[in-house]
Structures are given as C-alpha cells and as structure tokens.
Design a protein around this motif. Structure first.
Motif, PDB file in Angstrom:
ATOM      1  N   HIS A 593       5.364  -8.080  10.085  1.00 24.82           N
ATOM      2  CA  HIS A 593       6.308  -7.026  10.477  1.00 24.82           C
ATOM      3  C   HIS A 593       5.712  -6.259  11.658  1.00 24.82           C
ATOM      4  O   HIS A 593       5.138  -5.169  11.483  1.00 24.82           O
ATOM      5  CB  HIS A 593       6.574  -6.079   9.309  1.00 24.82           C
ATOM      6  CG  HIS A 593       7.150  -6.735   8.095  1.00 24.82           C
ATOM      7  ND1 HIS A 593       8.375  -7.364   8.098  1.00 24.82           N
ATOM      8  CD2 HIS A 593       6.657  -6.882   6.831  1.00 24.82           C
ATOM      9  CE1 HIS A 593       8.629  -7.851   6.896  1.00 24.82           C
ATOM     10  NE2 HIS A 593       7.601  -7.575   6.110  1.00 24.82           N
ATOM     11  N   PRO A 594       5.835  -6.795  12.878  1.00 30.89           N
ATOM     12  CA  PRO A 594       5.114  -6.230  14.030  1.00 30.89           C
ATOM     13  C   PRO A 594       5.441  -4.773  14.328  1.00 30.89           C
ATOM     14  O   PRO A 594       4.595  -4.055  14.852  1.00 30.89           O
ATOM     15  CB  PRO A 594       5.548  -7.145  15.194  1.00 30.89           C
ATOM     16  CG  PRO A 594       5.957  -8.422  14.552  1.00 30.89           C
ATOM     17  CD  PRO A 594       6.540  -8.044  13.232  1.00 30.89           C
ATOM     18  N   GLN A 595       6.653  -4.318  14.008  1.00 35.17           N
ATOM     19  CA  GLN A 595       7.050  -2.959  14.371  1.00 35.17           C
ATOM     20  C   GLN A 595       6.987  -1.975  13.214  1.00 35.17           C
ATOM     21  O   GLN A 595       7.303  -0.792  13.391  1.00 35.17           O
ATOM     22  CB  GLN A 595       8.479  -2.986  14.941  1.00 35.17           C
ATOM     23  CG  GLN A 595       8.652  -3.888  16.147  1.00 35.17           C
ATOM     24  CD  GLN A 595       7.732  -3.505  17.282  1.00 35.17           C
ATOM     25  OE1 GLN A 595       7.578  -2.329  17.604  1.00 35.17           O
ATOM     26  NE2 GLN A 595       7.105  -4.484  17.882  1.00 35.17           N
ATOM     27  N   ALA A 596       6.594  -2.429  12.033  1.00 31.07           N
ATOM     28  CA  ALA A 596       6.650  -1.564  10.849  1.00 31.07           C
ATOM     29  C   ALA A 596       5.548  -0.509  10.874  1.00 31.07           C
ATOM     30  O   ALA A 596       4.462  -0.718  11.428  1.00 31.07           O
ATOM     31  CB  ALA A 596       6.529  -2.405   9.585  1.00 31.07           C
ATOM     32  N   TRP A 597       5.838   0.630  10.237  1.00 31.99           N
ATOM     33  CA  TRP A 597       4.793   1.605   9.927  1.00 31.99           C
ATOM     34  C   TRP A 597       4.256   1.234   8.544  1.00 31.99           C
ATOM     35  O   TRP A 597       5.033   1.045   7.609  1.00 31.99           O
ATOM     36  CB  TRP A 597       5.327   3.032   9.922  1.00 31.99           C
ATOM     37  CG  TRP A 597       4.186   4.007  10.065  1.00 31.99           C
ATOM     38  CD1 TRP A 597       3.294   4.360   9.108  1.00 31.99           C
ATOM     39  CD2 TRP A 597       3.779   4.677  11.256  1.00 31.99           C
ATOM     40  NE1 TRP A 597       2.357   5.218   9.611  1.00 31.99           N
ATOM     41  CE2 TRP A 597       2.626   5.436  10.936  1.00 31.99           C
ATOM     42  CE3 TRP A 597       4.268   4.714  12.559  1.00 31.99           C
ATOM     43  CZ2 TRP A 597       1.968   6.231  11.877  1.00 31.99           C
ATOM     44  CZ3 TRP A 597       3.613   5.502  13.482  1.00 31.99           C
ATOM     45  CH2 TRP A 597       2.476   6.251  13.143  1.00 31.99           C
ATOM     46  N   ILE A 598       2.957   1.114   8.413  1.00 28.12           N
ATOM     47  CA  ILE A 598       2.343   0.677   7.161  1.00 28.12           C
ATOM     48  C   ILE A 598       1.677   1.878   6.492  1.00 28.12           C
ATOM     49  O   ILE A 598       0.882   2.594   7.116  1.00 28.12           O
ATOM     50  CB  ILE A 598       1.303  -0.443   7.408  1.00 28.12           C
ATOM     51  CG1 ILE A 598       1.958  -1.608   8.162  1.00 28.12           C
ATOM     52  CG2 ILE A 598       0.704  -0.920   6.083  1.00 28.12           C
ATOM     53  CD1 ILE A 598       0.976  -2.682   8.590  1.00 28.12           C
ATOM     54  N   PHE A 599       2.004   2.094   5.218  1.00 25.40           N
ATOM     55  CA  PHE A 599       1.441   3.200   4.442  1.00 25.40           C
ATOM     56  C   PHE A 599       0.558   2.624   3.330  1.00 25.40           C
ATOM     57  O   PHE A 599       1.044   1.856   2.489  1.00 25.40           O
ATOM     58  CB  PHE A 599       2.552   4.045   3.830  1.00 25.40           C
ATOM     59  CG  PHE A 599       3.488   4.659   4.838  1.00 25.40           C
ATOM     60  CD1 PHE A 599       3.220   5.901   5.385  1.00 25.40           C
ATOM     61  CD2 PHE A 599       4.628   3.980   5.257  1.00 25.40           C
ATOM     62  CE1 PHE A 599       4.081   6.469   6.318  1.00 25.40           C
ATOM     63  CE2 PHE A 599       5.491   4.541   6.180  1.00 25.40           C
ATOM     64  CZ  PHE A 599       5.209   5.785   6.722  1.00 25.40           C
ATOM     65  N   ALA A 600      -0.697   2.997   3.312  1.00 23.63           N
ATOM     66  CA  ALA A 600      -1.627   2.572   2.261  1.00 23.63           C
ATOM     67  C   ALA A 600      -1.800   3.732   1.290  1.00 23.63           C
ATOM     68  O   ALA A 600      -2.435   4.746   1.625  1.00 23.63           O
ATOM     69  CB  ALA A 600      -2.967   2.168   2.871  1.00 23.63           C
ATOM     70  N   LEU A 601      -1.223   3.583   0.090  1.00 20.54           N
ATOM     71  CA  LEU A 601      -1.250   4.673  -0.884  1.00 20.54           C
ATOM     72  C   LEU A 601      -2.561   4.701  -1.667  1.00 20.54           C
ATOM     73  O   LEU A 601      -3.080   3.649  -2.073  1.00 20.54           O
ATOM     74  CB  LEU A 601      -0.093   4.521  -1.886  1.00 20.54           C
ATOM     75  CG  LEU A 601       1.195   5.290  -1.600  1.00 20.54           C
ATOM     76  CD1 LEU A 601       1.801   4.840  -0.284  1.00 20.54           C
ATOM     77  CD2 LEU A 601       2.173   5.115  -2.748  1.00 20.54           C
ATOM     78  N   GLU A 602      -3.079   5.895  -1.868  1.00 22.62           N
ATOM     79  CA  GLU A 602      -4.123   6.080  -2.870  1.00 22.62           C
ATOM     80  C   GLU A 602      -3.504   5.789  -4.234  1.00 22.62           C
ATOM     81  O   GLU A 602      -2.434   6.314  -4.556  1.00 22.62           O
ATOM     82  CB  GLU A 602      -4.634   7.518  -2.816  1.00 22.62           C
ATOM     83  CG  GLU A 602      -5.594   7.876  -3.938  1.00 22.62           C
ATOM     84  CD  GLU A 602      -5.891   9.366  -3.993  1.00 22.62           C
ATOM     85  OE1 GLU A 602      -6.034   9.895  -5.109  1.00 22.62           O
ATOM     86  OE2 GLU A 602      -5.952   9.999  -2.916  1.00 22.62           O
TER      87      GLU A 602
END
Length: 669
Positions: A593-602
């Motif tokens: 997903h080249p344009q996605a914002w990626i969120f890494a959750l605690e």
C-alpha cells in the motif's frame, strides 16, 4: 535525440563517405519539415506528446508533436511510468484532475509550467497515471520523469462508449463537471473507455443560434469546422441524450423527428458496428419523436438502435441541482446506476470474455466485495477470508433473497436500517419477509466469524430478485482502512464479533471501507509451536494457507492499523526477533500500500512496546515518513474487558473513540 559519439573521422575507414551521408540525411529531414511533413514520432517511453505509450481518449489534436489539445468535454490521457515521481508540462494556467495508481482524482487549479503531481514521492516501481482537463489552457506538453525512468504502455479497456448531449451529459453544475456526469460514471462502471461529445446549450437541430449536434457531432471540436477523422477510434456504443434545449428554440416535432432519424443513420455510417441508444430526455421532451426515429431505423434494417425510457429514474427534490433539469451528483450517480445495465445488456459479448452475468449473481459488477474474497476459484461461488469481509449491492424491486450453499450465521442490513441476525440458515434465505416499498434499495451482508475463522459455510452464491428487477452499484466510500491483528482486532468475545470490533466501528464512524486482516491467536512471528505469523500471512489470500498470494491491486488502503504482539510472548518470541519481524512487516505493508499511512499500535497489554517503537523508528529514519507509533496507555480499564485480554463491546467503543480521530487526522476524514 541522443547521438553516440564516434572517433574523429580522420581515424575511421570510409569517413569521407559517412559525413556526406549524414549531411544528406539532415538536409532531407529539414526539407521534409519545411514541406509540412508529419513530425518524427517520439521514441517509446520518453513522456513526450508523441510517446506511443500515452493514449488519448476523446477527440485530441496531437498533430503538432509538441502540444496535445483535447476537444469537447471530458477528454483524458492515460499511461504508466516507472520511478517515484512524475510531473506534467502545461503551457499556461489550466485546471485539471490527475489520478495515480487508480487513486481518487486530485484537482490541480490554476497551475502552469511544470506541475509536480507527486510532492510525496511514490514507492519505487511501475505506476499508472490518468489526466483529465477541466478548463483554462487545456494543452498537454508531455511528462517529466525521474532520471532513467520511462513510460510504459498502460492496459486499457477494449470497449469505448461515446455519449452525445448537452449540459446534462457534460455534467454542468456539478462539482467536477465531466467527472461527475452520468456519462463518466457509466463508462467507469462498465470498465470502458468513454468520450463525451457534449456542450451546454446545444440542440439536436441547428436553430436560432443553437448549435445543432446533428451536424457538429462530426467535427473535431465543439465550435470548429474541421471534420473529425473517425478512423482514429471506433465506438462500441453511442448514447444520445438530446432534445432538452430544442423546444426552447422552436423546433417543431416533425423537424426534430426527421433530424433524429437522419442523425442515427449518419452515426451508423461512421460507427458500423456500434450499438446506438436514444435516451428519453429527463424533462420528457420529444419522447414520441425520439421513439419514432428509433422505429424508423429499425424498420430500415438497423436492429442495433434502441430507445431508453428514463421514466422514474430521478426524483425531484433529491436528484436535481436546479429547476432546469440539471442533475446533481447524486442524480448523475442514479442515472448511471440505471443506464449501465441497459447498455451492458445490449452490447455483444467481447471475444474471449465470459457471458454476461445476470443481476445479483457472482460476477455482477454492481456487487461490491470488501475484504479478501476468493472470486477466482469458482464463477458461481465467492468465499471470504479473514475477519470482517462483507459485500454491498443496490437492487430494485420489493424483495431480495440470498443463496447460501451450506449452513452459516450472517448479518444483513437493508437501506441502512437495523441489522438482522440469521442463525444457522442455508439455501435461499429470505431477507425481506415484509416486502419493501417499490424503488431502489441497498443491502449489506457479512458472515459471522469465531476467532477469525468463519463459522459455517460462508459462501456467497447470488441474490434472488423480483421479476424484472436489477442491481445497481450503490454509492461507495472512496477510502479504505485495513486493520491487522489477532483476536482483539477480530472482536472475539463481543456481541457481534467483527461487527462490534474497533476496526468495524472506526470504519463506519469515518465513512470508509474497512477490512480486518486478523485471526484469533495470531502472532507477529510464525513460531515452531504453530502460532500463525502475520508477518508472513499478511500477504496471503487465506490466513490458513501458504498460497495463493493476495492481489493488492484489487484494492489500496489509505491507512493500515497494526495491533500485534499480544500472543508472541506466550510462544517464546524474543525481543530481537519481534523487532526485526515488525520492521519487515512495516516494509511489506508499505510495498503493498504505497500511499497508506501506517499506524503501529502499542498492544493493550503493553507487550513489546520498545521493540514496536524501534521498528517504527527504523523505517522512518530510512525515509518512510508515513508511519506512526500509537501510544494506547490508559485507553482501557478493567470494566472494558471481558477477561484480562479481550475488550467487550464497551471496550471496543472506547478504542474507536480514541483511535478514529488519530486516523482521521492523517487521511483527511
């Protein structure tokens, strides 16, 4: 042109013969240019106006070799390109839309010169580009690519549909004009190239200053006298929507009918194999005359001319922008919903293409399957994988039934009404025991999951509609958020599993499509004792199979939310293993997903927190600025949990309350 240098002529055998030959070639080229010969065609891949990898849809003038000018409304160009950036050259101030990799069109207003379409560089690879011009100095002068990059021929639909009309067909008064018109929407819905030979105020018959399309249709531009070269493309269908304006210019019915009959005949001479559709105007002007013109052509032996009755397609107060018959955006969408299946049903099957699909059956393009569905293994049965997959459809009539292969639990929602649970149903499941009012309706269905695997035989085999009813594509969100995780993301222990999980709740709250790439008990790292590792399985169609890979071109996420690490501790995954695997997963998601914002959750139990933060830092330090760590400390209390791990319904709502605005701030919802 690049010329490879050679040694000086004095050091080459036969140099005295090479130089005159070169001069002769140069002089000949100059003479040809002075004589008005066509310019030399560009080399494939250079991004110039004459680059054969750039395709122009509509009536474009590309004869100069340096400027490409679209005539009529809604002309567009398409290509593919390598590299990470692309710019377009404009001559003077212009307004246009650009779509990269099938993403929503971005409006560039009043720009000129070299316009950067990728202020945020793309991932390295091959990308697609579509540009459509709105107004201003609509002149395309080529593309500027990265050093060493080139254009690539982009795949294009085989069919082309031409729409002929006035301001309604041009999309007048809508926000995006041609892009909001029923013509553009119908072409996209049918996966066809599409052109609009339309302009506001135009008539069928030239009368008292009104330009008549019965004559201007055959010209290159909407105002000029140069004839169009119909060998440049051939339409598979021509849709005519004319007559709204003629009545205001005093055109008698007999004159209109005669002109329409002749117009249909003349179009047939230019497009011998096209199917022609004469659309009843929305204001019901010259209806009998239009029908009679179609009948005249049918009687003359042209069986591929059809009258389209639009009665009841649009509703006053809902679908119109003004009192003069101009649809608003919803009206154009409703028009396309009704027109697309009419066209599709009359067009002959393409060579090598499967037979037309009946409304509501697997393969019907009006059905939207969200999530990872297997739509290739069988033409008659579609199977969802991963949690939270669903499908949506629009349908006409008063009743709808669902065909299920075997016993399954499912939820169904009609017209955004209450959600109904169907327990252990199979065969033909009646979803409307109390018939609905006549008209257009929407349906959403999802199947129950237990720990991420579907409970029962979650196989869609089609819809059963009323006699004469059809389907249509309902309005769909343009953005999608993907949630990656374990049983918490699945919604285990909540009242409706995936439907009451934070991922589904956030998707509905933000008005976006949503998927849950999650399974109960999953780890980040695949372990020797059998824990499913989502670092590896994220790229698969099925969480429980090593093949096949998922085709990420089927949808692109605007955001991806990762919530992993809760289970890895119990399977002996070391901190170093976890951090390395998380870093690899972030890179895998970015490639997908080249344009996605990626969120890494605690994780909500606070496991592997430093390692998750370190993985995020690794990829952001490497230049990926669209990755964020999300601190979830204090989001849940003991009252928000079913047990010591899984949130209850209240807990998932609490997560959604905190997480939704974080996502919205990044993707613009």
């Amino acid at each position: 042109m690049q010329i490879t240098p050679h040694p000086a002529p004095a050091h080459r055998a036969g140099a005295t013969r090479v130089l005159p030959a070169l001069l002769t070639a140069v002089l000949l080229a100059c003479l040809l240019s002075w004589a008005g010969a066509s310019p030399v065609r560009a080399a494939p891949g250079d991004g110039s106006v004459s680059d054969p990898h750039i395709t122009y849809t509509g009536r474009w003038d590309t004869s100069s070799g340096t400027d490409a000018v679209p005539h009529w409304t809604g002309g567009y160009l398409r290509t593919a390109f390598t590299g990470t950036t692309v710019k377009v050259k404009a001559r003077d101030a212009v307004n246009f839309y650009a779509s990269i990799d099938g993403k929503p069109d971005v409006f560039h207003a009043g720009v000129r010169g070299t316009v950067n379409l990728t202020p945020q560089p793309l991932a390295a690879g091959t990308h697609t580009l579509r540009i459509s011009y709105r107004s201003g100095d609509t002149v395309f002068r080529g593309l500027v690519l990265d050093p060493g990059a080139r254009t690539v021929a982009a795949s294009a639909p085989a069919r082309l549909i031409e729409f002929v009309g006035d301001s309604i067909t041009a999309g007048a008064l809508t926000d995006r004009l041609a892009l909001d018109s029923y013509a553009w929407k119908t072409g996209e819905r049918l996966d066809a190239r599409h052109t609009r030979i339309a302009r506001s105020g135009y008539c069928l018959v030239a009368r008292s200053g009104c330009v008549g399309l019965s004559g201007q249709f055959f010209k290159t531009s909407s105002t000029g006298s140069q004839n169009w070269d119909f060998s440049r493309y051939q339409a598979d269908a021509v849709v005519i929507n004319l007559g709204t304006n003629d009545i205001g210019h005093g055109v008698p019915g007999t004159t209109f009918q005669s002109a329409y009959t002749t117009f249909l005949r003349d179009i047939r001479t230019r497009y011998p194999n096209a199917t022609l559709f004469a659309v009843q105007t929305l204001k019901k002007r010259y209806v009998n005359e239009t029908r009679a013109a179609v009948s005249a052509r049918n009687s003359a032996g042209d069986a591929r001319v059809h009258f389209v009755d639009t009665s009841g397609w649009l509703t006053d107060g809902t679908h119109y922008e003004d009192g003069n018959g101009h649809p608003n955006e919803a009206g154009h969408t409703a028009f396309a919903d009704r027109l697309a299946p009419v066209i599709s049903a009359k067009l002959p099957a393409q060579a090598g293409a499967p037979a037309a699909v009946a409304p509501g059956q697997p393969g019907d393009p009006s059905l939207k399957f969200v999530g990872r569905w297997d739509t290739h293994s069988s033409r008659t049965a579609y199977t969802p994988y991963w949690a939270g997959a669903y499908y949506r459809a629009g349908f006409t009539g008063r009743t709808v039934k669902l065909k299920q292969r075997g016993t399954v639990d499912l939820w169904a929602r009609i017209d955004n009404g209450p959600v109904t649970f169907y327990d252990d149903v199979k065969g033909t499941v009646h979803l409307t025991p109390s018939p609905l009012p006549s008209g257009n309706h929407t349906l959403q269905v999802n199947y129950q999951v237990v720990a991420g695997s579907y409970r029962g035989d979650a196989v869609f085999q089609g819809l059963v509609l009323d006699s004469g009813a059809t389907t249509f594509a309902p309005a769909a969100p343009r953005k999608l958020v993907e949630f990656v995780g374990d049983s918490i993301t699945v919604g285990t222990t909540t009242s409706q599993n995936a439907r009451t999980a934070y991922g589904w709740l956030i998707g509905e709250r933000l008005g976006v499509e949503h998927t849950q790439i999650a399974q109960g008990g999953a780890c980040l790292v695949a372990t020797a004792d059998g824990c499913v590792g989502l670092e590896r399985q994220f790229s698969r169609l099925n969480p429980n199979a090593t093949t096949p890979d998922w085709d990420f071109s089927r949808y692109q996420a605007n955001a991806v939310v990762i919530n992993l690490g809760t289970n890895d501790v119990g399977h002996g995954v070391s901190s170093a293993q976890f951090q390395a695997a998380y870093t690899r997963l972030l890179r895998t998601v970015r490639a997908a997903h080249p344009q996605a914002w990626i969120f890494a959750l605690e994780t909500f139990r606070g496991r592997y927190v430093p390692q998750t933060e370190a993985a995020v830092k690794t990829v952001t330090d490497a230049g990926d600025a669209r990755v964020s760590f999300v601190d979830t400390t204090g989001w849940l209390t003991s009252g928000d949990l079913t047990d010591s791990v899984h949130p209850n319904d209240k807990g998932h709502r609490a997560i959604a309350e905190r997480l939704a605005p974080i996502i919205a701030a990044r993707i613009g919802n």
